[in-house]
Design a protein around this motif. Sequence first.
Motif, PDB file in Angstrom:
ATOM      1  N   TYR A  95       0.856  -1.189   0.000  1.00  7.55           N
ATOM      2  CA  TYR A  95       0.000   0.000   0.000  1.00  7.55           C
ATOM      3  C   TYR A  95       0.888   1.233   0.000  1.00  7.55           C
ATOM      4  O   TYR A  95       1.994   1.207   0.524  1.00  7.55           O
ATOM      5  N   VAL A  96       0.393   2.290  -0.598  1.00  5.03           N
ATOM      6  CA  VAL A  96       1.164   3.521  -0.656  1.00  5.03           C
ATOM      7  C   VAL A  96       0.308   4.674  -0.149  1.00  5.03           C
ATOM      8  O   VAL A  96      -0.855   4.809  -0.525  1.00  5.03           O
ATOM      9  N   MET A  97       0.899   5.471   0.722  1.00  6.10           N
ATOM     10  CA  MET A  97       0.234   6.691   1.165  1.00  6.10           C
ATOM     11  C   MET A  97       1.113   7.864   0.746  1.00  6.10           C
ATOM     12  O   MET A  97       2.291   7.908   1.079  1.00  6.10           O
ATOM     13  N   VAL A  98       0.527   8.764  -0.020  1.00  4.97           N
ATOM     14  CA  VAL A  98       1.273   9.951  -0.433  1.00  4.97           C
ATOM     15  C   VAL A  98       0.890  11.073   0.513  1.00  4.97           C
ATOM     16  O   VAL A  98      -0.296  11.359   0.687  1.00  4.97           O
ATOM     17  N   MET A  99       1.870  11.675   1.135  1.00  5.26           N
ATOM     18  CA  MET A  99       1.576  12.737   2.096  1.00  5.26           C
ATOM     19  C   MET A  99       2.019  14.091   1.576  1.00  5.26           C
ATOM     20  O   MET A  99       3.023  14.205   0.864  1.00  5.26           O
ATOM     21  N   TYR A 100       1.247  15.088   1.922  1.00  6.30           N
ATOM     22  CA  TYR A 100       1.613  16.459   1.597  1.00  6.30           C
ATOM     23  C   TYR A 100       1.151  17.340   2.737  1.00  6.30           C
ATOM     24  O   TYR A 100      -0.022  17.302   3.118  1.00  6.30           O
ATOM     25  N   PHE A 101       2.055  18.077   3.325  1.00  4.81           N
ATOM     26  CA  PHE A 101       1.698  19.053   4.338  1.00  4.81           C
ATOM     27  C   PHE A 101       0.927  18.427   5.506  1.00  4.81           C
ATOM     28  O   PHE A 101      -0.085  18.943   5.952  1.00  4.81           O
ATOM     29  N   GLY A 102       1.410  17.289   5.966  1.00  3.99           N
ATOM     30  CA  GLY A 102       0.815  16.689   7.157  1.00  3.99           C
ATOM     31  C   GLY A 102      -0.444  15.876   6.947  1.00  3.99           C
ATOM     32  O   GLY A 102      -1.042  15.400   7.901  1.00  3.99           O
ATOM     33  N   ARG A 103      -0.860  15.738   5.698  1.00  5.14           N
ATOM     34  CA  ARG A 103      -2.061  14.970   5.405  1.00  5.14           C
ATOM     35  C   ARG A 103      -1.774  13.938   4.333  1.00  5.14           C
ATOM     36  O   ARG A 103      -0.894  14.131   3.511  1.00  5.14           O
ATOM     37  N   ALA A 104      -2.619  12.896   4.333  1.00  2.00           N
ATOM     38  CA  ALA A 104      -2.549  11.965   3.220  1.00  2.00           C
ATOM     39  C   ALA A 104      -3.349  12.572   2.082  1.00  2.00           C
ATOM     40  O   ALA A 104      -4.482  12.990   2.274  1.00  2.00           O
ATOM     41  N   VAL A 105      -2.753  12.681   0.901  1.00  2.00           N
ATOM     42  CA  VAL A 105      -3.514  13.192  -0.232  1.00  2.00           C
ATOM     43  C   VAL A 105      -3.995  12.054  -1.125  1.00  2.00           C
ATOM     44  O   VAL A 105      -4.935  12.211  -1.880  1.00  2.00           O
ATOM     45  N   GLU A 106      -3.315  10.919  -1.034  1.00  2.00           N
ATOM     46  CA  GLU A 106      -3.783   9.752  -1.778  1.00  2.00           C
ATOM     47  C   GLU A 106      -3.316   8.501  -1.056  1.00  2.00           C
ATOM     48  O   GLU A 106      -2.197   8.449  -0.537  1.00  2.00           O
ATOM     49  N   TYR A 107      -4.185   7.514  -1.014  1.00  2.00           N
ATOM     50  CA  TYR A 107      -3.880   6.279  -0.291  1.00  2.00           C
ATOM     51  C   TYR A 107      -4.536   5.141  -1.060  1.00  2.00           C
ATOM     52  O   TYR A 107      -5.735   5.148  -1.278  1.00  2.00           O
ATOM     53  N   ALA A 108      -3.702   4.210  -1.523  1.00  2.00           N
ATOM     54  CA  ALA A 108      -4.252   3.116  -2.328  1.00  2.00           C
ATOM     55  C   ALA A 108      -3.280   1.959  -2.307  1.00  2.00           C
ATOM     56  O   ALA A 108      -2.162   2.080  -1.801  1.00  2.00           O
ATOM     57  N   ASP A 109      -3.702   0.829  -2.882  1.00  2.00           N
ATOM     58  CA  ASP A 109      -2.739  -0.253  -2.991  1.00  2.00           C
ATOM     59  C   ASP A 109      -1.738   0.106  -4.087  1.00  2.00           C
ATOM     60  O   ASP A 109      -2.025   0.915  -4.980  1.00  2.00           O
ATOM     61  N   ALA A 110      -0.549  -0.494  -3.977  1.00  2.71           N
ATOM     62  CA  ALA A 110       0.570  -0.044  -4.801  1.00  2.71           C
ATOM     63  C   ALA A 110       0.252  -0.128  -6.285  1.00  2.71           C
ATOM     64  O   ALA A 110       0.557   0.784  -7.053  1.00  2.71           O
ATOM     65  N   GLN A 111      -0.397  -1.209  -6.687  1.00  2.00           N
ATOM     66  CA  GLN A 111      -0.652  -1.378  -8.110  1.00  2.00           C
ATOM     67  C   GLN A 111      -1.561  -0.274  -8.655  1.00  2.00           C
ATOM     68  O   GLN A 111      -1.293   0.317  -9.704  1.00  2.00           O
ATOM     69  N   THR A 112      -2.605   0.018  -7.898  1.00  2.00           N
ATOM     70  CA  THR A 112      -3.546   1.058  -8.326  1.00  2.00           C
ATOM     71  C   THR A 112      -2.856   2.413  -8.434  1.00  2.00           C
ATOM     72  O   THR A 112      -2.995   3.124  -9.430  1.00  2.00           O
ATOM     73  N   ILE A 113      -2.108   2.758  -7.401  1.00  2.00           N
ATOM     74  CA  ILE A 113      -1.557   4.109  -7.369  1.00  2.00           C
ATOM     75  C   ILE A 113      -0.471   4.289  -8.428  1.00  2.00           C
ATOM     76  O   ILE A 113      -0.361   5.348  -9.043  1.00  2.00           O
ATOM     77  N   PHE A 114       0.312   3.247  -8.678  1.00  2.00           N
ATOM     78  CA  PHE A 114       1.361   3.415  -9.687  1.00  2.00           C
ATOM     79  C   PHE A 114       0.811   3.347 -11.104  1.00  2.00           C
ATOM     80  O   PHE A 114       1.352   3.964 -12.011  1.00  2.00           O
ATOM     81  N   SER A 115      -0.278   2.603 -11.298  1.00  3.19           N
ATOM     82  CA  SER A 115      -0.822   2.552 -12.658  1.00  3.19           C
ATOM     83  C   SER A 115      -1.703   3.767 -12.940  1.00  3.19           C
ATOM     84  O   SER A 115      -1.646   4.332 -14.027  1.00  3.19           O
ATOM     85  N   THR A 116      -2.516   4.185 -11.963  1.00  2.00           N
ATOM     86  CA  THR A 116      -3.365   5.352 -12.188  1.00  2.00           C
ATOM     87  C   THR A 116      -3.338   6.290 -10.992  1.00  2.00           C
ATOM     88  O   THR A 116      -4.260   6.282 -10.179  1.00  2.00           O
TER      89      THR A 116
END
Lengths: 326, 325
Positions: free
Chosen positions: A222-243
């Motif tokens: 799973y990947v959580m992308v953080m920006y400024f203290g918040r998660a801006v996107e959170y998904a399983d790795a395959q989903t987030i890297f493909s789209t």
Amino acid sequence: MSEVLRAVNLRQEYVARQGLFQKPLSVRALNGVSFSLNAGETLAVVGESGCGKSTLARSLTLIETPSAGELWLAGQPVDTAHKPDAALRQRVQMVFQNPYGSLNPRKTIQQMLEEPLLLNTKLSRDERRAAVADMMSRVGLRPEFVERYPHMFSGGQRQRIAIARALMLKPKVVVLDEPVSALDLSVRAQILNLLTELQHDLGLAYVFISHDLSVVQRIADYVMVMYFGRAVEYADAQTIFSTPQHPYTKALFSATPVAEVGEKRERIHLQGEPPSPLRPPQGCPFGPRCAYVQEACRQEIPLLRELNKAQVACIQAEAINKNQTI
Amino acid sequence: MSLLSVRNLSVAFPTQNGWFQAVEGIHLAVNAGDILAIVGESGSGKSVAMMAVMNLLPPTARITCDELKIDGQDLLAMPAKQRRKLNGGTIAMIFQEPMSSLNPCFTVGYQIDEAIRIHLGGSKKERLERALHLLEIVGIPDPQRRYKAYPHQMSGGMSQRAMIAMALAANPKLLIADEPTTALDVTVQAQILELLLKLQQTQGMGLILITHDMGVVAETAQQVVVQYAGQQVEKQPVFGLFNHPHHPYTAALLDALPERAPAGDFLPTIQGIVPGQKDRPTGCLFSPRCTHAQVLCHEQQPALVRQPEQWLRCHYPLNPVEVAQ
């Protein structure tokens, strides 16, 4: 799969003093982060410096108790109002970025690896020695080396020692704060393989903090992308890297150089730098750097919401994705 | 005639156990408008070699060189004082840590002005104009205000831009960037690399980029030199290097990259570590870690064979090179 770590709306605030007579400002380093992690899985947390990923690590390992929110470790709630007890702390261990700074130069490897056992268990001297020797071979170091000092090891070997130390108390969760970014390329692969192997053998859950997306793509579930203290996107790795769906995620991915020649990818140009936590922007924190920013974005801070198998904190994600496919 | 030409440069440092050979017989030729990347792990001597070119090494270092010319001037025959004047003028260098290479006691403007004053001179007003112009070129918003800012008031990316502005102050012909983006975030890294490329093109500079990041190399360089334990092991144009590496070290390095590795749980690795001072093998320096090593490799050190398009130091190259007769 059993859940070993759950964070609900985790917050961490720091007080920044501005001057003798000014009111102290509170800085929200971590602003409501939630996730859950099962045994044997890896959650990667990515983002730029100052986005709160190291603060998250410190909160999860209870180095600092979070100022608000819930934290569950191995099915038990952590009492964030009081100092959590030692038994819970043993469940989460941490490996730091720089193995040159995280090992005490005046202790032998034996002393370093033995220390957690001395403090937390009632094992006899011989049992402790056996445990240390066993751990040394598990992380790929010769057990005879235990009497050596950290300076006698290379960077990669030191990181193995740091990993061994984290595993001495048989934790369920290991928080890895940029564990390979201080290492050379050829050594990096060795350490990543070691981490994969340990995860398989011991069923560890990893919270893997990194800014290196190629590494994340390799090892994360799973990947959580953080920006400024918040998660801006959170998904399983395959989903987030493909789209990738959040504009920041897209920009981050496209800014990462890829070691392939020939294919010139479309690069999203991000202007400027992350905002200062002392002067947070109105509305969406990514707004000032976002190419798709609209008036509505400045109204309120977008929350994570379900969108195409991912959670995205952007009110315009659909519109942006639609435009790009045309 | 090339802008920078280096022939057989070696650098050794005295240690308690004798001389340590940090750089061993390297060659370089950079033309105006070229982008050369030097890649290697820590300890491969890539920074030391460039410091030797800039004459920035401590006096204890033993530097030997057959030829060291920049822009037609023979640096070896030049007195140190005169050589010092070339630094910042004809050759400029950017270092890895922008935060620690700026002087915290002076404003950014003062430090840029210093470079202009020493190399170009001019009246105070002209110098101020040039400094503001430089800050604008490197993409610092609000140059008037930033001119008066101290380094601690700027972020890492801004500091690195200020460093670049300083390096460009005297219109250098050659810019050496030593890991210019390693301390920066990826989005800022992309901005800085883009800026360097743009400046290199508009000013027609030669650019030497020292890095360990293969991704940065693939996206910016034209020519790539791979260094290992102080030696150059391979040089190729960037396309060839990434698609047909000839040296097993280059190939292994590329295979170990997470994004290039074949799918599966485990990454290919290079066993062992870079040889130190005491355990330097007699044969090829990479032989103890090389999966293709044969008897000859352990006994005899291969020579660096230099052909116009590619250089190689290996007895048994991969992806066989078509030998030009």
